[in-house]
Design a protein around this motif. Structure first.
Motif, PDB file in Angstrom:
ATOM      1  N   SER A  98       0.844  -1.194   0.000  1.00 16.09           N
ATOM      2  CA  SER A  98       0.000   0.000   0.000  1.00 16.09           C
ATOM      3  C   SER A  98       0.880   1.246   0.000  1.00 16.09           C
ATOM      4  O   SER A  98       2.061   1.204   0.392  1.00 16.09           O
ATOM      5  CB  SER A  98      -0.900   0.008   1.236  1.00 16.09           C
ATOM      6  N   ALA A  99       0.299   2.360  -0.432  1.00 14.72           N
ATOM      7  CA  ALA A  99       1.063   3.607  -0.533  1.00 14.72           C
ATOM      8  C   ALA A  99       1.596   4.082   0.815  1.00 14.72           C
ATOM      9  O   ALA A  99       2.776   4.439   0.921  1.00 14.72           O
ATOM     10  CB  ALA A  99       0.198   4.688  -1.179  1.00 14.72           C
ATOM     11  N   PRO A 100       0.777   4.129   1.905  1.00 17.63           N
ATOM     12  CA  PRO A 100       1.325   4.610   3.185  1.00 17.63           C
ATOM     13  C   PRO A 100       2.417   3.696   3.738  1.00 17.63           C
ATOM     14  O   PRO A 100       3.381   4.182   4.347  1.00 17.63           O
ATOM     15  CB  PRO A 100       0.104   4.655   4.103  1.00 17.63           C
ATOM     16  N   ASP A 101       2.294   2.385   3.553  1.00 18.27           N
ATOM     17  CA  ASP A 101       3.349   1.487   4.021  1.00 18.27           C
ATOM     18  C   ASP A 101       4.643   1.733   3.250  1.00 18.27           C
ATOM     19  O   ASP A 101       5.741   1.714   3.822  1.00 18.27           O
ATOM     20  CB  ASP A 101       2.910   0.031   3.860  1.00 18.27           C
ATOM     21  N   TYR A 102       4.526   1.940   1.932  1.00 20.00           N
ATOM     22  CA  TYR A 102       5.722   2.229   1.139  1.00 20.00           C
ATOM     23  C   TYR A 102       6.376   3.524   1.586  1.00 20.00           C
ATOM     24  O   TYR A 102       7.602   3.591   1.747  1.00 20.00           O
ATOM     25  CB  TYR A 102       5.352   2.317  -0.340  1.00 20.00           C
ATOM     26  N   ARG A 103       5.573   4.567   1.793  1.00 20.20           N
ATOM     27  CA  ARG A 103       6.116   5.860   2.205  1.00 20.20           C
ATOM     28  C   ARG A 103       6.853   5.733   3.530  1.00 20.20           C
ATOM     29  O   ARG A 103       7.974   6.235   3.687  1.00 20.20           O
ATOM     30  CB  ARG A 103       4.967   6.861   2.308  1.00 20.20           C
ATOM     31  N   ALA A 104       6.240   5.019   4.491  1.00 21.78           N
ATOM     32  CA  ALA A 104       6.887   4.861   5.798  1.00 21.78           C
ATOM     33  C   ALA A 104       8.125   3.979   5.709  1.00 21.78           C
ATOM     34  O   ALA A 104       9.155   4.267   6.335  1.00 21.78           O
ATOM     35  CB  ALA A 104       5.879   4.273   6.788  1.00 21.78           C
ATOM     36  N   LEU A 105       8.065   2.921   4.922  1.00 21.73           N
ATOM     37  CA  LEU A 105       9.215   2.023   4.787  1.00 21.73           C
ATOM     38  C   LEU A 105      10.388   2.746   4.146  1.00 21.73           C
ATOM     39  O   LEU A 105      11.537   2.605   4.592  1.00 21.73           O
ATOM     40  CB  LEU A 105       8.819   0.808   3.945  1.00 21.73           C
ATOM     41  N   SER A 106      10.140   3.532   3.127  1.00 24.70           N
ATOM     42  CA  SER A 106      11.230   4.236   2.448  1.00 24.70           C
ATOM     43  C   SER A 106      11.900   5.250   3.361  1.00 24.70           C
ATOM     44  O   SER A 106      13.092   5.542   3.208  1.00 24.70           O
ATOM     45  CB  SER A 106      10.706   4.925   1.183  1.00 24.70           C
ATOM     46  N   ALA A 163      11.773   2.143  -5.056  1.00 21.74           N
ATOM     47  CA  ALA A 163      10.909   2.674  -6.111  1.00 21.74           C
ATOM     48  C   ALA A 163       9.606   1.902  -6.093  1.00 21.74           C
ATOM     49  O   ALA A 163       9.565   0.728  -5.709  1.00 21.74           O
ATOM     50  CB  ALA A 163      11.586   2.578  -7.479  1.00 21.74           C
ATOM     51  N   ILE A 164       8.547   2.551  -6.517  1.00 19.31           N
ATOM     52  CA  ILE A 164       7.220   1.937  -6.515  1.00 19.31           C
ATOM     53  C   ILE A 164       6.581   2.138  -7.884  1.00 19.31           C
ATOM     54  O   ILE A 164       6.834   3.149  -8.562  1.00 19.31           O
ATOM     55  CB  ILE A 164       6.349   2.536  -5.390  1.00 19.31           C
ATOM     56  N   TYR A 165       5.787   1.160  -8.292  1.00 18.60           N
ATOM     57  CA  TYR A 165       5.124   1.256  -9.597  1.00 18.60           C
ATOM     58  C   TYR A 165       3.870   0.387  -9.579  1.00 18.60           C
ATOM     59  O   TYR A 165       3.687  -0.470  -8.693  1.00 18.60           O
ATOM     60  CB  TYR A 165       6.058   0.824 -10.732  1.00 18.60           C
ATOM     61  N   GLY A 166       3.037   0.584 -10.568  1.00 20.03           N
ATOM     62  CA  GLY A 166       1.833  -0.229 -10.710  1.00 20.03           C
ATOM     63  C   GLY A 166       1.268  -0.082 -12.105  1.00 20.03           C
ATOM     64  O   GLY A 166       1.282   1.008 -12.689  1.00 20.03           O
ATOM     65  N   ARG A 178       2.157   3.585 -13.617  1.00 17.27           N
ATOM     66  CA  ARG A 178       2.488   4.727 -12.753  1.00 17.27           C
ATOM     67  C   ARG A 178       3.776   4.373 -12.025  1.00 17.27           C
ATOM     68  O   ARG A 178       3.912   3.283 -11.463  1.00 17.27           O
ATOM     69  CB  ARG A 178       1.369   4.972 -11.743  1.00 17.27           C
ATOM     70  N   ILE A 179       4.737   5.269 -12.027  1.00 19.81           N
ATOM     71  CA  ILE A 179       6.039   4.965 -11.439  1.00 19.81           C
ATOM     72  C   ILE A 179       6.515   6.138 -10.598  1.00 19.81           C
ATOM     73  O   ILE A 179       6.155   7.295 -10.847  1.00 19.81           O
ATOM     74  CB  ILE A 179       7.095   4.656 -12.515  1.00 19.81           C
ATOM     75  N   SER A 180       7.320   5.843  -9.591  1.00 14.84           N
ATOM     76  CA  SER A 180       7.982   6.906  -8.846  1.00 14.84           C
ATOM     77  C   SER A 180       9.178   7.395  -9.650  1.00 14.84           C
ATOM     78  O   SER A 180       9.720   6.685 -10.506  1.00 14.84           O
ATOM     79  CB  SER A 180       8.429   6.388  -7.476  1.00 14.84           C
ATOM     80  N   SER A 181       9.603   8.597  -9.374  1.00 12.72           N
ATOM     81  CA  SER A 181      10.723   9.177 -10.126  1.00 12.72           C
ATOM     82  C   SER A 181      12.028   8.421  -9.881  1.00 12.72           C
ATOM     83  O   SER A 181      12.975   8.550 -10.654  1.00 12.72           O
ATOM     84  CB  SER A 181      10.908  10.644  -9.726  1.00 12.72           C
ATOM     85  N   SER A 182      12.061   7.620  -8.815  1.00 15.34           N
ATOM     86  CA  SER A 182      13.285   6.873  -8.496  1.00 15.34           C
ATOM     87  C   SER A 182      13.408   5.579  -9.276  1.00 15.34           C
ATOM     88  O   SER A 182      14.458   4.923  -9.214  1.00 15.34           O
ATOM     89  CB  SER A 182      13.311   6.550  -6.994  1.00 15.34           C
ATOM     90  N   LEU A 183      12.379   5.178 -10.021  1.00 14.53           N
ATOM     91  CA  LEU A 183      12.409   3.863 -10.656  1.00 14.53           C
ATOM     92  C   LEU A 183      13.483   3.758 -11.733  1.00 14.53           C
ATOM     93  O   LEU A 183      14.321   2.841 -11.702  1.00 14.53           O
ATOM     94  CB  LEU A 183      11.040   3.537 -11.257  1.00 14.53           C
ATOM     95  N   VAL A 211       6.945  -2.906  -5.350  1.00 15.59           N
ATOM     96  CA  VAL A 211       8.069  -2.117  -4.846  1.00 15.59           C
ATOM     97  C   VAL A 211       9.377  -2.817  -5.188  1.00 15.59           C
ATOM     98  O   VAL A 211       9.516  -4.036  -5.002  1.00 15.59           O
ATOM     99  CB  VAL A 211       7.969  -1.918  -3.318  1.00 15.59           C
ATOM    100  N   LEU A 212      10.328  -2.047  -5.714  1.00 11.74           N
ATOM    101  CA  LEU A 212      11.692  -2.520  -5.945  1.00 11.74           C
ATOM    102  C   LEU A 212      12.637  -1.766  -5.028  1.00 11.74           C
ATOM    103  O   LEU A 212      12.379  -0.618  -4.644  1.00 11.74           O
ATOM    104  CB  LEU A 212      12.115  -2.296  -7.396  1.00 11.74           C
ATOM    105  N   ALA A 213      13.731  -2.425  -4.701  1.00 18.20           N
ATOM    106  CA  ALA A 213      14.757  -1.782  -3.876  1.00 18.20           C
ATOM    107  C   ALA A 213      16.119  -2.293  -4.306  1.00 18.20           C
ATOM    108  O   ALA A 213      16.248  -3.438  -4.751  1.00 18.20           O
ATOM    109  CB  ALA A 213      14.525  -2.058  -2.394  1.00 18.20           C
ATOM    110  N   ARG A 214      17.121  -1.433  -4.183  1.00 15.36           N
ATOM    111  CA  ARG A 214      18.494  -1.832  -4.489  1.00 15.36           C
ATOM    112  C   ARG A 214      19.266  -1.970  -3.180  1.00 15.36           C
ATOM    113  O   ARG A 214      19.328  -1.026  -2.384  1.00 15.36           O
ATOM    114  CB  ARG A 214      19.166  -0.810  -5.389  1.00 15.36           C
ATOM    115  N   LEU A 215      19.812  -3.171  -2.950  1.00 11.74           N
ATOM    116  CA  LEU A 215      20.579  -3.411  -1.730  1.00 11.74           C
ATOM    117  C   LEU A 215      21.835  -2.552  -1.700  1.00 11.74           C
ATOM    118  O   LEU A 215      22.488  -2.336  -2.719  1.00 11.74           O
ATOM    119  CB  LEU A 215      20.980  -4.882  -1.632  1.00 11.74           C
TER     120      LEU A 215
END
Length: 825
Positions: A76-84, A94-97, A116-121, A224-228
């Motif tokens: 969900s969007a709020p979980d992504y925002r808090a996790l980031s 980065a988040i997309y759908g 829809r993508i975040s600018s970080s993707l 959600v994608l993330a780079r280690l």
């Protein structure tokens, strides 16, 4: 080097001197190596080649695991925002759908797959637009209507307009400004993931809505994608994500905390490559093993040819030994001939492999990830040539060792004139061992193919839960910009139902938010009176329907009643559940009159039980499903800016004749209501079922093809060895016939020799199949990996094939004229 060059020249002369032998050996190996090359090219592109992103091995996916849901969900969007904001293990998130857009203005309205993508993707992936620029952080907010196009869409729809950057295009009838075009060949999302895996043709900024940011415990729609970070392992990142989610739970509203009831939300991590290839890894490895078995059988055939040829060359080898040639020198010279055969076969195999790659790309199911990247690249070329060299050593080493151990005195004494030389007991044992191995490998491969045939037959006879004959379906999206009020949306679809129903050839018409074999919406259900701590219930698939959807799709109502036109907004909420849902939610009870609810306060009363419908594939077991009246949904649901699922309905029409004939009238009916509606996915339900079976059909075709080739090669091997044996025993058979031996006895002796090899090979093959077919368990449906009928059928078939292969040379042996045989000797 001089002696090596000498060996090569002599080997070429010997191969040219025996063109029949050379052609058969090269063709046999070329088929085996070429098939391996083609399959390896798919394995290379899908499983081995790194994803086309910068440092792709450090990119992971992050999902959510929620109490009450089975499996991993999007975030969900709020979980992504808090996790980031709180995590410490990732360089970038980065988040997309996925989201569909109606593209209008240039030509006929077209429904485009977008994201829809975040600018970080794009920075996370390490890619940048080939033309123009990417999105900036400031543009991740409402009001920034910007779009980046794929290279394919730019060329196809906009005819490679050089001035595309800065141009305005209409998406869902809203003006968007083009800021960039991605490089040719770029694709994202990639097929293979469970969620948001449709490759997009355009990208827009994520721009979370206020409703999405407040959607705690709801709207789990985003991937959600993330780079280690360098040096951080997946296990360390997983521990950090789990700890971070436990802190995020303190931000949840009271209602969601009560729902959790002390349970916790997880954030499972998976490497992106694993998430993409997870479902296809096992089938591809099974095919790679199968085609490797074919190559081993081909090698055994060529080895038998070389053994037979070595017997004919005993005098030549004996003369070389008598003249002082050492054993290693002989082995090297004979291996050089095998190497030449292998290299020639490898070159021919490149042509076979190139053709095979094209055939595989044509036959591959649509969902196979990265199939567009399959090609004969440098790694595939190296694989083909290494395989050619390795097989030349494999099939050449044993005949060379046997030939080099010849006794020159005995061979020259028996081989006067070169006509009396015969196969030694060691040669015959080797030939028998090769035939047994061929038979065992062919039986193992044929059993695997037989299991897939039986499984596919079960799938074909599997009841999908609906009648797919003579049903046409199409997607009809309604843009919020043109229909901003819920009453307008309801009125559009009601009028569409009316006009479609009045068309000649449309006997039953209905609308739904999804279709069988393509279920989209899933939610957790709360059952009235059930303890929430009693264990998680399976996720429910939800369909909102209008008109006579059950009649149009041929879904049977088992009990209760259907919806009525009066069940609209403001009336008591009702629901129809599937048989599986009724059984899971109310075991040993009557579901009629019971109540359930999804996320939210609305309780729905069960008024009917419908037949189970296959939701995602014909192979998957039926999952719980619910159907609710579309017209009962409140205004805020229909006009929600969180995607357009409730404004995108699928029109299903049952016709008494060919349903394709009414596709144009249906399009015209939609255009008469709104000419800018982008109708999409016009297809019959029969084609949908056919497409659903494409992965199984692909696996069955290839494994079946390899099995047929293996059986053919094994039969040829048995025939060749027995024919050669008969030739070698011409004098012996002639003497027996001259002394009065009966033809039936001679026939039985030769058949017994061949069938004894078949029996030993069958025993070994069945035992091997018992062990190896367990790898195929995930590919089977309705059949166990040790299905006795399949095993018995394959053994019977191979016995008959071997009997036929043995009978021809045995019959020829009984017709030998003893006078001719003795005079020849």
């Amino acid at each position: 080097m001089n002696s090596l060059w000498q060996d090569i020249r002599y080997g070429l002369r010997m191969l040219a001197k025996n063109p029949g032998f050379t052609a058969i050996a090269v063709l046999t190996l070329a088929l085996g190596i070429g098939a391996n090359t083609a399959i390896f090219s798919v394995v290379n592109a899908v499983l081995l080649r790194p994803l086309p992103f910068t440092h792709a091995s450090r990119i992971v996916t992050i999902g959510e695991s929620l109490p009450g849901f089975s499996g991993t969900m999007p975030m969900s969007a709020p979980d992504y925002r808090a996790l980031s904001e709180q995590q410490s293990s990732f360089e970038t998130l980065a988040i997309y759908g996925n989201r569909h857009f109606d593209l209008t203005g240039e030509a006929r309205p077209e429904r485009i797959e977008g994201a829809r993508i975040s600018s970080s993707l794009f920075p996370l992936l390490g890619v940048a637009p080939g033309i123009g620029r990417a999105f900036t952080n400031d543009e991740e907010s409402a009001g920034h209507n910007l779009v980046i196009l794929s290279d394919a869409l730019w060329k196809r729809y906009f005819r490679s307009d050089a001035n595309i950057v800065g141009r305005t295009v209409a998406l869902d009838r809203i003006p968007y400004t083009v800021v960039g075009v991605m490089p040719a060949g770029f694709q994202f999302p990639l097929k293979g993931q469970q969620w948001n895996s449709e490759p997009a043709e355009l990208w827009v900024p994520m721009a979370f809505t206020a409703a999405e940011l407040k959607g705690w415990g709801n709207m789990y729609n985003h991937s959600v994608l993330a780079r280690l970070k360098p040096g951080v392992t997946l296990a360390q990142a997983q521990a950090d994500a789990t700890s971070t989610m436990s802190r995020i739970e303190k931000l949840y509203p009271t209602q969601f905390v009560a729902y959790l009831n002390g349970r916790h939300v997880g954030a499972p991590l998976t490497f992106l490559n694993t998430a993409i290839t997870g479902d296809v890894r096992a089938p591809l490895l099974v095919l790679l093993v199968a085609v490797g078995v074919v190559l081993l059988i081909a090698c055994a055939n060529v080895a038998n040819l070389l053994l037979a040829r070595a017997v004919r060359r005993q005098r030549e080898v004996a003369v070389r030994v008598a003249l002082g040639a050492g054993r290693w020198r002989l082995i090297r010279q004979l291996l050089s001939e095998s190497l030449l055969l292998g290299i020639g076969s490898g070159l021919a195999a490149l042509a076979v492999g190139y053709w095979g790659i094209g055939a595989l790309k044509y036959l591959a199911p649509e969902g196979l990830p990265r199939i567009n990247e399959v090609s004969m690249d440098g790694r595939v070329l190296v694989f083909a040539m290494v395989l050619a060299v390795a097989t030349s050593i494999l099939f050449g080493i044993i005949p060379a060792l046997q030939a080099a151990h010849v006794d020159p005195q005995q061979s020259l004494k028996e081989g006067g004139g070169g006509r009396g030389a015969g196969a030694t007991r060691g040669h015959r044992r080797l030939q028998s061992a090769l035939i047994v191995s061929q038979m065992a490998l062919a039986i193992m491969l044929l059993i695997g193919a037989g299991l897939l045939v039986r499984s596919f037959a079960r799938l074909l006879h599997q009841d999908p839960g609906f009648r797919q004959e003579r049903v046409l379906a199409m997607t009809v999206p309604v843009p919020l910009s043109a229909y901003p009020q819920a009453s307008q949306i309801r009125a559009f679809f009601e009028e569409l139902l009316s006009r479609a129903s009045s068309l000649p050839g449309a006997s039953v018409v209905g609308l739904s938010t999804d279709l069988p074999l393509d279920a989209q919406e899933r939610d957790a259900a709360e059952v009235e009176g059930r303890d929430p701590n009693a264990g998680a219930l399976p996720n429910l698939a939800q369909s909102w329907i209008m008109g006579d959807y059950f009649g149009a799709m041929g879904i049977t109502l088992k009990r209760g009643r259907m919806f009525t036109p009066e069940e609209r907004l403001g009336k008591p909420d009702v629901v129809i559940v599937s048989e599986t849902a009724a059984r899971l939610f109310w075991p040993n009870q009557d579901p009629i009159g019971k109540r359930l609810k999804f996320m939210g306060p609305r309780w729905r009363t069960v008024i009917g039980i419908a037949s189970d419908v296959k939701e995602t594939s014909m192979q998957a077991d039926a999952a719980p499903h619910t159907y609710t009246p579309y017209l009962q949904e409140p205004d805020d649901v229909l006009t929600s800016t969180n995607g357009g699922e409730m404004r995108t309905l699928h029109l299903a029409v049952r016709s008494p004749s060919d349903p394709s004939a009414i596709s144009i009238p249906l399009r015209d009916a939609v255009a008469s209501l709104d000419p800018q509606i982008a109708v999409a996915d016009v297809k019959t339900m029969e084609s949908t079922v056919h497409e659903s079976l494409a992965p199984q059909r692909f696996n069955l075709f290839l494994l079946g093809l390899f099995a047929v080739l293996a059986v053919f090669l094994a039969a040829v091997g048995v025939y060749g060895v027995l024919s050669y044996s008969v030739t070698q025993r011409t004098r012996e058979i002639g003497v027996k016939i001259a002394l009065g031996a009966q033809q039936s006895n001679l026939l039985g002796d030769i058949l017994r020799d061949g069938m004894s090899l078949t029996l030993v090979g069958a025993i070994i093959g069945v035992l091997g199949a018992f062990l190896l077919t367990r790898l195929m368990a995930s590919l089977l449906y309705g059949v166990t990996a040790r299905d006795p009928l399949t095993f018995a059928g394959v053994v019977t078939l191979m016995t008959l094939v071997s009997l036929a292969a043995c009978y021809i040379p045995a019959r020829r042996a009984t017709r030998i004229d003893p006078l001719v045989a003795l005079r020849h000797e």
